[in-house]
Design an enzyme around this catalytic site. Structure first.
Site, PDB file in Angstrom:
ATOM      1  N   CYS A   1      66.105  37.298  63.323  1.00  0.00           N
ATOM      2  CA  CYS A   1      66.726  36.340  64.255  1.00  0.00           C
ATOM      3  C   CYS A   1      66.491  34.878  63.867  1.00  0.00           C
ATOM      4  CB  CYS A   1      66.250  36.606  65.682  1.00  0.00           C
ATOM      5  SG  CYS A   1      64.543  37.161  65.813  1.00  0.00           S
TER       6      CYS A   1
ATOM      7  N   HIS B   1      64.812  30.793  69.941  1.00  0.00           N
ATOM      8  CA  HIS B   1      63.842  30.386  68.922  1.00  0.00           C
ATOM      9  C   HIS B   1      64.137  28.942  68.506  1.00  0.00           C
ATOM     10  CE1 HIS B   1      62.666  34.474  68.896  1.00  0.00           C
ATOM     11  NE2 HIS B   1      63.155  34.872  67.734  1.00  0.00           N
TER      12      HIS B   1
END
Ligand code: NAP
Length: 353
Positions: free
Chosen positions: A150, A244
């Site tokens: 990711c 993130h």
């Protein structure tokens, strides 16, 4: 009225990534969720009974009453979206690919295989050519295509226009990764509240190698040739639910001003945008100009979670250029990325239909 959409299976349907697949596919114009697979703990129950639904909106009705199948089920759907844990994914995904399914995986197991594309449709659509070799090498009727880690997906999306316009020489990245990236229940709350954990197993290695694979080349003669820039990653787990954040310093082969770098981000488009794929964001990179953005709590859902959000583009005394990026880890960082890959395959006639 009959539903002419392509049936798809979701593997690991009850997990963080699996639930995101179910949510993103609920009203998809081309695909409909037809089969769900999870562990023996869930098999035999309905999805509603097997699943602790953890996303904001309600569990989609179309999935709620479907039975959850065990991993050895004989699936009928031509597409299998996988959110399986690495420990079990290898064998299950290989069997499905052998039997003629297009497996679009989020698992790390096959990412660095020499005949498996690690695909971002805006970045390396040409890597799809490796599928032909994969099927030949392995004698499979179907194939496996993987998403990157990711953090690597969002880093690579933002590096692609810089690589093309200026060339990449060296790169230093520090990540602050959300707790949902660790699956459910993930990191114990007492380890996470009031804390930053400066270690995520194998994450730094994945970020370094996967980014180079995706920004590298594919040719029939040489296979995958990784890009030649050096990359050093520090990965941290932080008490954020989703999204993130990555602080990036980069040395470009041709030095560029913050204005030129920003222009390259804003001008960036890829095949999903040309083809107007249903899940494609209008701008794969969204630039924020405020001094204190992007922030996960405020910006992770921008562009439906399918874009990388960048900000604070400025000069770096160490490497020349620095910026901050934010990306949704379970949407463009996982399930949404696989759905976009499947949309590209449908348009390009690659699905085993
Ligand atoms: P998760 O929340 O722990 O979910 C795991 C899923 O796999 C559950 O549906 C679980 O079913 C199922 N499962 C476990 N063992 C199984 C078995 N033996 N056979 C069949 N199904 C089994 O994990 P996640 O966060 O969704 O991550 C899934 C995968 O995506 C991992 O490989 C991860 O590295 C990758 N990934 C995650 C993210 C993220 O942000 N979370 C991003 C990119 C990639 P039960 O509920 O029945 O146990």
């Amino acid at each position: 009225m009959t539903d002419s959409r392509i049936p798809v299976a979701v593997l690991g349907a009850t997990g963080n990534v699996g639930q995101r697949f179910i949510q993103l596919l609920a009203d998809h114009p081309w695909f409909r969720v037809a089969e769900l697979v999870a562990s023996e703990r869930s098999a035999g129950k309905t999805f509603r009974d097997a699943t602790d639904w953890r996303l904001g909106a309600r569990m989609p009705e179309g999935a709620a009453d479907l039975p959850v199948l065990g991993y050895d089920a004989d699936l009928q759907s031509p597409i299998a979206f996988s959110g399986l844990p690495g420990e079990v994914a290898g064998e299950i995904e290989q069997r499905l690919a052998r039997d003629g399914h297009a497996v679009l995986s989020n698992t790390s197991t096959h990412r660095m295989d020499p005949d498996v594309p690690l695909l971002i449709p805006e970045v390396n659509p040409g890597h799809v050519a490796a599928i032909e070799r994969q099927r030949k090498n392995r004698g499979w009727a179907g194939f496996i295509v993987t998403n990157a880690n990711c953090s690597a997906i969002h880093l690579t999306l933002t590096l692609k226009p810089l690589h093309d316009a200026f060339g990449l020489d060296a790169l230093f990245v520090t990540t602050m990764q959300a707790v949902s990236g660790a699956g459910y229940p993930g990191v114990p709350s007492l380890d996470m509240i009031d804390n930053v954990v400066p270690f995520i197993g194998s994450e730094e290695e994945k970020l370094e190698t996967e980014t180079q694979k995706m920004l590298g080349a594919w040719s029939d003669d040489c296979g995958f040739q990784p890009a030649s820039f050096v990359l050093s990653a520090h990965c941290n787990r932080v008490p954020v639910r989703d999204g993130h954040t990555e602080c990036v310093s980069v040395r470009l082969n041709r030095p560029a001003t913050p204005g030129e770098v920003t222009d390259a981000f804003e001008a960036f488009r890829g095949r999903p945008q040309e083809l107007e794929l249903p899940s494609a964001p209008t701008h794969p990179i969204v630039v924020r100009r405020e001094h204190n953005r992007p922030q996960p709590a405020l910006d992770r859902d921008d562009a439906g979670g399918m874009a990388s959000i960048v900000g604070r583009v400025r000069d770096c005394p160490l490497l020349g250029t620095k910026f901050v990026l934010l990306g949704h880890n379970t949407i463009r960082g996982a399930a949404g990325a696989s759905v976009l890959n499947a949309e590209l395959f449908k348009v390009d006639g690659i699905l085993p239909l």
